[in-house]
Design a protein around this motif. Structure first.
Motif, short mmCIF file in Angstrom:
data_model
loop_
_atom_site.label_atom_id
_atom_site.label_comp_id
_atom_site.label_asym_id
_atom_site.label_seq_id
_atom_site.Cartn_x
_atom_site.Cartn_y
_atom_site.Cartn_z
N VAL A 94 0.79 -1.35 -0.23
CA VAL A 94 0.26 -0.23 0.46
C VAL A 94 0.65 1.42 0.35
CG1 VAL A 94 0.13 0.33 2.55
CG2 VAL A 94 -2.42 1.18 1.20
N TRP A 95 1.99 1.36 0.29
CA TRP A 95 3.13 2.08 0.77
C TRP A 95 3.49 2.88 -0.80
CZ3 TRP A 95 1.77 4.41 4.92
CH2 TRP A 95 1.42 3.59 6.59
N VAL A 96 3.42 2.01 -1.64
CA VAL A 96 4.15 2.28 -3.04
C VAL A 96 2.85 3.10 -4.36
CG1 VAL A 96 5.17 0.49 -5.09
CG2 VAL A 96 5.47 0.21 -2.94
N ALA A 97 1.79 3.34 -3.12
CA ALA A 97 0.88 4.00 -3.76
C ALA A 97 1.29 5.74 -3.67
CB ALA A 97 -0.42 4.12 -3.09
N PHE A 98 1.95 6.18 -2.92
CA PHE A 98 2.60 6.93 -2.95
C PHE A 98 3.22 7.67 -3.82
CE2 PHE A 98 4.83 11.26 -0.50
CZ PHE A 98 3.66 11.84 -1.06
N PRO A 99 4.23 7.20 -4.08
CA PRO A 99 4.91 7.50 -5.63
C PRO A 99 4.11 7.57 -6.56
CG PRO A 99 6.05 5.79 -4.81
CD PRO A 99 5.49 5.89 -3.37
N LEU A 100 3.46 6.14 -6.77
CA LEU A 100 2.82 6.46 -7.83
C LEU A 100 1.89 7.60 -8.50
CD1 LEU A 100 1.70 2.86 -7.90
CD2 LEU A 100 3.72 3.72 -9.55
N TYR A 101 1.44 8.42 -7.51
CA TYR A 101 0.38 9.20 -7.39
C TYR A 101 1.69 10.30 -7.93
CZ TYR A 101 -2.11 7.50 -2.93
OH TYR A 101 -3.13 6.54 -2.60
N PHE A 102 2.87 10.27 -8.01
CA PHE A 102 3.88 11.85 -8.20
C PHE A 102 3.72 11.33 -9.40
CE2 PHE A 102 4.43 12.54 -3.65
CZ PHE A 102 4.79 13.31 -3.96
N HIS A 106 2.53 13.32 -13.01
CA HIS A 106 3.64 14.38 -13.61
C HIS A 106 3.67 13.48 -15.06
CE1 HIS A 106 6.20 16.72 -11.74
NE2 HIS A 106 5.51 16.02 -10.37
N LEU A 107 2.60 11.99 -15.63
CA LEU A 107 3.36 11.79 -16.91
C LEU A 107 2.08 11.77 -17.21
CD1 LEU A 107 5.00 8.91 -16.36
CD2 LEU A 107 6.00 10.57 -16.93
N LEU A 108 0.42 12.16 -16.91
CA LEU A 108 -0.29 12.04 -17.10
C LEU A 108 -0.76 13.01 -17.70
CD1 LEU A 108 -2.25 8.67 -15.48
CD2 LEU A 108 -0.96 8.74 -17.62
N PRO A 114 -5.30 13.58 -12.14
CA PRO A 114 -6.11 13.23 -11.00
C PRO A 114 -7.12 11.91 -10.47
CG PRO A 114 -6.41 15.39 -11.40
CD PRO A 114 -5.63 14.56 -12.46
N ALA A 115 -7.88 11.44 -11.29
CA ALA A 115 -9.04 10.28 -12.24
C ALA A 115 -7.80 9.01 -11.41
CB ALA A 115 -8.79 10.09 -13.13
N ALA A 116 -6.48 8.92 -11.85
CA ALA A 116 -5.91 8.05 -11.82
C ALA A 116 -5.13 7.91 -10.38
CB ALA A 116 -4.56 8.20 -12.82
N VAL A 117 -4.76 9.01 -9.46
CA VAL A 117 -4.56 8.92 -8.33
C VAL A 117 -5.96 8.63 -8.38
CG1 VAL A 117 -4.17 10.84 -5.99
CG2 VAL A 117 -2.97 10.65 -8.97
N ALA A 118 -6.91 8.99 -7.47
CA ALA A 118 -7.87 8.94 -7.57
C ALA A 118 -7.81 7.19 -7.59
CB ALA A 118 -9.26 9.50 -7.27
N ALA A 119 -7.20 6.37 -8.50
CA ALA A 119 -8.40 5.37 -8.17
C ALA A 119 -7.44 4.41 -8.15
CB ALA A 119 -8.39 4.84 -9.54
N THR A 120 -5.84 4.66 -7.99
CA THR A 120 -4.73 4.33 -7.04
C THR A 120 -5.59 4.29 -5.51
OG1 THR A 120 -3.28 4.49 -9.04
CG2 THR A 120 -2.30 4.47 -6.85
N ALA A 121 -5.76 5.74 -5.33
CA ALA A 121 -5.76 5.17 -3.41
C ALA A 121 -7.47 4.61 -3.45
CB ALA A 121 -6.54 7.20 -3.33
N ALA A 122 -8.29 4.58 -4.10
CA ALA A 122 -8.96 3.81 -3.70
C ALA A 122 -8.78 2.00 -3.69
CB ALA A 122 -10.17 4.02 -4.60
N ALA A 123 -7.80 1.51 -4.94
CA ALA A 123 -7.09 0.33 -4.56
C ALA A 123 -6.50 0.61 -3.90
CB ALA A 123 -6.27 0.45 -6.02
N ALA A 152 -1.44 18.24 -4.14
CA ALA A 152 -0.61 20.18 -4.20
C ALA A 152 0.13 19.83 -4.28
CB ALA A 152 -1.43 20.68 -2.38
N VAL A 153 1.01 19.42 -4.34
CA VAL A 153 2.50 19.50 -4.00
C VAL A 153 2.79 19.24 -6.58
CG1 VAL A 153 4.98 18.31 -4.44
CG2 VAL A 153 3.11 18.34 -2.54
N VAL A 154 1.97 18.91 -6.95
CA VAL A 154 2.56 18.55 -7.93
C VAL A 154 1.91 20.07 -8.66
CG1 VAL A 154 2.21 17.47 -10.52
CG2 VAL A 154 2.41 16.79 -8.05
#
Length: 406
Positions: A94-102, A106-108, A114-123, A152-154
């Motif tokens: 679950v901790w790997v989700a945090f770098p995946l957010y960034f 950055h890439l999408l 943000p949609a991918a981030v929300a899906a990753t957080a939900a997963a 917020a950071v990005v």
């Protein structure tokens, strides 16, 4: 790794390496914990962690991932699939989700990130809850808070980057504008200096050579009949050449005309009239009116040059017998007037200046007067002589335009 960004800077490269190390470190932590804790399927978890790390490591080395959003999205999908498999095997993933957010932000594209981030957080929340066989709101705080921090950071970084790019473009435009302005000022300076040189040559060297030519012609005509007069004309031509040489030397050195050195403008004009009367068939007289006031050097030079040019035109073209030069001090103005009794001309029908025939004198006189904020007026008619008046405002020497100096 942001495809929209230009060549990476040392700061962005350092951030990218930190992100890479964070992903690899979290994957190693997940694999290490299952090994040390002796959990079931430890070998599978280690293999999946290694596969996930390998897929992640391949991405930054591929040119397509850095240059195409589609390729970046496919690479993120592969990394995400490996992460989901690992998340299904161990809750530590679950901790790997945090770098995946960034990575996703950055890439999408801006909306897909943000949609991918929300899906990753939900997963992440669902996977962790499945491993705990229960769900509570506290389980969603970590992934959700991490997602909010990443967004917020990005977004803050992107805003700073846009502002930095805007300032960079403004600096480039300012630099280009300064370069254009410098080029324009240089061109204007060259043209102004060329105009000044043309006026100085016309009013000094050209007029002096013209006077020498007239004197030598007079000597040629007088030689067969009156050799004494011819000798006098030749002597005057020689003196004119000496004076002209002195003018040329001062002209090259950009100094005050020799006729103004150690004397006043009125004295210089009086000597000019006397010299003109002695060398040519013209009686030139000087008159001073008003209460003399100190003049800036540029004003004195301009008025002397105008008088020289006006008398030279009178000698060459007017066929006059008398000319009167008047210097008048009128309060806050000074006026130089040159009046002759020649055959005159029509000011509206002057020929265009020509390198062979001349015709630059009046334009040069007017330019001299206007350069000092003054005016030049010409009154003439065929058969009625000519009146030329240069009117200059009196200004302190420190305010005088240096361009008017010889």
């Amino acid at each position: 790794m942001n495809t929209a960004a230009p060549a990476p800077t040392p700061t962005t490269r350092a951030l990218a390496w930190c992100l890479h190390l964070l992903v690899i470190g979290l994957l190693a932590l997940a694999a290490g914990r299952v090994v040390t804790d002796g959990r079931p399927h430890a070998g599978v978890i280690v293999a999946v962690s290694a596969a996930c790390g390998l897929v992640y490591a391949v991405g930054p080395t591929l040119p397509g991932v850095r240059g195409s959003r589609r390729a970046a999205a496919l690479w993120l999908a592969a990394v995400g699939a490996c992460w989901l498999v690992l998340l299904a095997l161990t809750p530590d993933a679950v901790w790997v989700a945090f770098p995946l957010y960034f990575l996703q932000l950055h890439l999408l594209p801006r909306r897909a990130g943000p949609a991918a981030v929300a899906a990753t957080a939900a997963a992440a929340v669902a996977g962790f809850a499945a491993h705990q066989h229960s769900f509570s709101p506290a389980m969603a705080i970590g992934p959700a808070l991490g997602a909010a921090v990443a967004v917020a950071v990005v977004r803050g970084y992107q805003a700073l980057y846009r502002e930095s790019e805007h300032r960079r473009r403004l600096i480039e435009e300012l630099t280009a504008t300064r370069a254009d302005l410098a080029a324009a000022q240089h061109t204007a300076g060259v043209l102004a200096e060329r105009d000044r040189l043309a006026r100085e040559i016309h009013d000094t060297l050209a007029q002096g050579l013209s006077s020498i030519q007239l004197l030598l012609r007079a000597a040629e005509r007088a030689l067969p009949h009156t050799p004494r007069n011819a000798a006098r004309y030749v002597d005057q031509a020689r003196q004119a050449a000496v004076d002209n040489l002195a003018e040329a030397r001062r002209f090259v050195a950009a100094l005050t005309p020799p006729t103004l050195e150690g004397t006043t403008l009125a004295d210089a004009l009086e000597r000019l009239c006397a010299t003109t009367s002695a060398r040519h068939r013209l009686t030139a007289r000087f008159r001073l009116t008003g209460r003399p006031a100190p003049l800036a050097t540029a004003h004195e030079v301009a008025l002397l040059r105008i008088a020289q040019s006006a008398l030279a035109n009178t000698v060459r073209h007017a066929e006059a017998t008398t000319a009167e030069v008047t210097l008048s001090h009128l309060g806050d103005h000074v006026v130089l007037a040159v009046v002759d009794d020649g055959h005159g001309f029509d000011p509206a029908r002057l020929p265009a200046p020509d390198p062979e025939a001349g015709g630059f004198g009046l334009a040069a006189m007017r330019a001299r007067a206007e350069a000092l904020g003054g005016t030049l007026t010409i009154g003439s008619a065929p058969g009625h002589g000519t009146t030329l008046a240069a009117r200059l405002p009196l200004t302190p020497p420190t305010e005088t335009q240096p361009e008017a100096r010889p």
